[in-house]
Design an enzyme around this catalytic site. Structure first.
Site, PDB file in Angstrom:
ATOM      1  N   LYS A  83      -3.933  67.136  58.342  1.00 53.80           N
ATOM      2  CA  LYS A  83      -4.409  66.174  59.338  1.00 53.80           C
ATOM      3  C   LYS A  83      -3.994  66.433  60.772  1.00 53.80           C
ATOM      4  O   LYS A  83      -4.837  66.465  61.681  1.00 53.80           O
ATOM      5  CB  LYS A  83      -3.982  64.767  58.934  1.00 53.80           C
ATOM      6  CG  LYS A  83      -4.758  64.297  57.743  1.00 53.80           C
ATOM      7  CD  LYS A  83      -4.265  63.004  57.185  1.00 53.80           C
ATOM      8  CE  LYS A  83      -4.897  62.807  55.821  1.00 53.80           C
ATOM      9  NZ  LYS A  83      -4.524  63.906  54.848  1.00 53.80           N
ATOM     10  N   HIS A  95     -12.477  97.959  81.949  1.00 53.42           N
ATOM     11  CA  HIS A  95     -11.049  98.307  82.098  1.00 53.42           C
ATOM     12  C   HIS A  95     -10.438  97.639  83.328  1.00 53.42           C
ATOM     13  O   HIS A  95      -9.480  98.147  83.904  1.00 53.42           O
ATOM     14  CB  HIS A  95     -10.849  99.828  82.195  1.00 53.42           C
ATOM     15  CG  HIS A  95     -11.585 100.593  81.143  1.00 53.42           C
ATOM     16  ND1 HIS A  95     -11.059 100.906  79.919  1.00 53.42           N
ATOM     17  CD2 HIS A  95     -12.856 101.086  81.132  1.00 53.42           C
ATOM     18  CE1 HIS A  95     -11.951 101.566  79.204  1.00 53.42           C
ATOM     19  NE2 HIS A  95     -13.056 101.684  79.908  1.00 53.42           N
ATOM     20  N   LYS A 121       1.465  76.878  97.977  1.00 52.36           N
ATOM     21  CA  LYS A 121       0.872  77.172  96.669  1.00 52.36           C
ATOM     22  C   LYS A 121      -0.250  76.237  96.252  1.00 52.36           C
ATOM     23  O   LYS A 121      -0.215  75.043  96.489  1.00 52.36           O
ATOM     24  CB  LYS A 121       1.964  77.120  95.594  1.00 52.36           C
ATOM     25  CG  LYS A 121       2.980  78.232  95.736  1.00 52.36           C
ATOM     26  CD  LYS A 121       2.463  79.527  95.169  1.00 52.36           C
ATOM     27  CE  LYS A 121       2.813  79.595  93.697  1.00 52.36           C
ATOM     28  NZ  LYS A 121       2.231  80.777  93.083  1.00 52.36           N
ATOM     29  N   GLU A 153      -4.779  77.722  83.342  1.00 46.24           N
ATOM     30  CA  GLU A 153      -3.648  78.303  82.606  1.00 46.24           C
ATOM     31  C   GLU A 153      -3.353  77.494  81.337  1.00 46.24           C
ATOM     32  O   GLU A 153      -3.057  78.054  80.282  1.00 46.24           O
ATOM     33  CB  GLU A 153      -2.399  78.337  83.494  1.00 46.24           C
ATOM     34  CG  GLU A 153      -2.521  79.313  84.656  1.00 46.24           C
ATOM     35  CD  GLU A 153      -1.430  79.086  85.697  1.00 46.24           C
ATOM     36  OE1 GLU A 153      -0.260  78.932  85.330  1.00 46.24           O
ATOM     37  OE2 GLU A 153      -1.762  79.048  86.896  1.00 46.24           O
ATOM     38  N   SER A 194       3.376  73.583  94.378  1.00 49.88           N
ATOM     39  CA  SER A 194       4.708  73.993  93.936  1.00 49.88           C
ATOM     40  C   SER A 194       5.732  73.064  94.571  1.00 49.88           C
ATOM     41  O   SER A 194       5.540  72.580  95.686  1.00 49.88           O
ATOM     42  CB  SER A 194       4.957  75.437  94.366  1.00 49.88           C
ATOM     43  OG  SER A 194       6.341  75.669  94.535  1.00 49.88           O
TER      44      SER A 194
HETATM   45  N1  ARG Z   1      -1.784  60.414  52.414  1.00 52.67           N
HETATM   46  C1  ARG Z   1      -2.382  61.263  51.422  1.00 52.67           C
HETATM   47  C2  ARG Z   1      -2.970  62.497  52.089  1.00 52.67           C
HETATM   48  O1  ARG Z   1      -3.214  62.438  53.210  1.00 52.67           O
HETATM   49  C3  ARG Z   1      -3.480  60.536  50.716  1.00 52.67           C
HETATM   50  C4  ARG Z   1      -3.732  61.044  49.358  1.00 52.67           C
HETATM   51  C5  ARG Z   1      -2.590  60.735  48.485  1.00 52.67           C
HETATM   52  N2  ARG Z   1      -2.847  61.097  47.126  1.00 52.67           N
HETATM   53  C6  ARG Z   1      -1.845  61.226  46.229  1.00 52.67           C
HETATM   54  N3  ARG Z   1      -2.209  61.561  45.019  1.00 52.67           N
HETATM   55  N4  ARG Z   1      -0.607  61.125  46.579  1.00 52.67           N
HETATM   56  O2  ARG Z   1      -3.155  63.501  51.470  1.00 52.67           O
END
Ligand code: ARG
Length: 456
Positions: free
Chosen positions: A325, A156, A283, A290, A277
């Site tokens: 991605k 705590h 500081k 952080e 700072s």
């Molecule tokens: N740039 C696309 C992705 O990252 C690649 C695959 C595209 N496939 C398609 N059927 N349009 O998903």
């Protein structure tokens, strides 16, 4: 400019719409993996007699030429070609002419992109595991220097019982070791080849998926082509493992931030890991700690982002999957850099041993010692607890601590108390004696360090 898939289209495309659909601005990161995947694919096509030996050689050397250019930074990608796969195909065409068009036989961008992602993550997770192991090593060697450094143990955020600082460090070693194991275990699901699943249903060409997988160093292949092209579980699992790893870093950062404050002064970070700072000259702020704590939020976001992308997706490929991605790249970069910064911070921090131990002097974190002392002399623990609780209240009112109570006063409360109580009440003894398995006793800490070193 003509699209590689433009055959069935009549209308003109519009640059601003194409820009929305393009992924080259971020999937250019997969360039190396894309070439590697293509090299394996073309070798497989050649071996299976789907393309001629000469075509195989031409395409292979074209891809190798692209790899050399890529390494030199000489490849230029264009948003007109949408993504890394189409950009590469276009560049290959420029390199070797129309035979480049044979590379895409028995393949789709769907299995191609999935292959690239598997290859990328396999490498990235391996690198993260190296950084994680380095941090674990740093923690163990820091622990080795601080077996007998005493600090308050908290529950705590209140002083609870004194502990060895090494014990605290090794608790994090435990968390990071589990993180390492999780990543290692997840490799089983990353190290699988979707190549040859084609668009979704496989192909009529007599391909050899096991062969291209073997060339790519994959341990297994997807058994179901629909699953192979639409599976992003391995990325979610990585994001989830990363979220937990960042949670551990963030907890430790929170403690570093507390410990470097004026109220604690338990540790001091070297200047490189702190900032000043613009207005307050005195500081020294623990910005890096952080930031790691803050970046943890982003990593949680990346996990939730992809979970949400997947949750309503029908099989098999959908363009939504392109959204897998950026969060993954960001997570790889953030986790790796956070680990490295954090390890550097721990390795170089100055531990103020005196401040840590002092913090256990003027407090009641030895109250359990007194209760245990009584219990060992036959007083039922619950009764001992009550006696000590009253005594703590009394001391608080008098402004003294348990070690200040006179022996005569102790004996008036409980005649079993003898002169050895004063040693039992020191924080050093309190720590040294806690030798139950996994406890903070010095012998236990040394055993933990030994075990950790063996497993590292
Ligand atoms: N740039 C696309 C992705 O990252 C690649 C695959 C595209 N496939 C398609 N059927 N349009 O998903």
């Amino acid at each position: 400019m003509e699209k590689l898939w433009g055959g069935r289209f009549q209308g003109k495309s519009e640059a601003w719409i194409d820009a929305f659909g393009a992924s080259i601005s971020f999937d250019a990161k997969l360039a190396k993996q894309d070439i590697t995947g293509s090299l394996a694919h073309v070798a497989m096509l050649g071996k299976c007699g789907i393309i001629s030996e000469e075509e195989t050689t031409q395409i292979t050397s074209g891809l190798q030429a692209l790899a050399v250019k890529l390494a030199k930074g000489d490849l230029e990608f264009s948003i007109v070609n949408e993504d890394i796969h189409l950009n590469m195909e276009k560049l290959l065409h420029e390199e070797i002419g129309p035979v480049a068009g044979k590379l895409h036989t028995a393949r789709s961008r769907n299995d191609q992109v999935a292959t690239d992602m598997h290859l990328y993550l396999k490498e990235a997770v391996t690198e993260i595991m190296v950084s994680l192991s380095h941090l674990r090593t740093v923690l163990v060697s820091k622990a080795e220097q601080h077996v007998e450094t005493i600090m308050p143990g908290y529950t705590h955020l209140q002083h609870a019982q004194p502990i060895s600082f090494a014990h605290h460090l090794l608790a994090y070693y435990g968390m990071f070791s589990r993180d390492w194991e999780r990543l290692a275990e997840s490799m089983k699901r990353i190290d699988i080849s979707p190549l040859g699943c084609a668009a979704l249903a496989g192909t009529t060409f007599p391909i050899d998926r096991a062969y291209s997988a073997e060339l790519l160093g994959f341990d297994a292949i997807y058994d179901n082509s629909l699953d192979g092209v639409s599976d992003r579980d391995f990325i979610i699992e990585f994001l989830s493992n990363s979220a937990l790893l960042m949670t551990h870093l963030s907890r430790f950062c929170e403690e570093l931030i507390l410990w470097t404050s004026h109220e604690f002064q338990f540790v001091e970070l070297i200047d490189a890991f702190a900032t000043g700072s613009s207005i307050m000259p005195q500081k020294k702020n623990p910005d890096m700690a952080e930031l790691i704590r803050g970046k943890t939020g982003r990593i949680y976001g990346n996990l939730f982002g992809l979970l949400t992308v997947l949750k309503g997706l029908p099989l098999a490929y959908n363009k939504d999957l392109q959204e897998d991605k950026e969060g993954m790249f960001d997570t790889v970069h953030t986790v790796k850099t956070s680990l490295d910064i954090f390890a550097g911070m721990i390795e170089t921090m100055k531990v103020n041993e005196a401040m840590m131990e002092n913090a256990t002097q003027k407090d009641f974190s030895n109250a359990t010692e007194l209760a245990d002392y009584l219990a060992k002399k036959g007083v039922p623990f619950r009764e001992a607890h009550e006696i000590v609780g009253k005594l703590v209240l009394d001391c608080t009112q008098k402004g003294i601590y348990l070690q200040d109570v006179k022996l005569a006063d102790y004996q008036a409360i409980q005649p079993v108390i003898e002169d050895d109580i004063y040693d039992a009440l020191t924080s050093h003894t309190a720590v040294a004696k806690r030798n139950s398995y996994g406890g903070t006793g010095f012998e236990q800490i040394k055993a933990m360090i030994k075990k950790a070193k063996q497993s590292l």
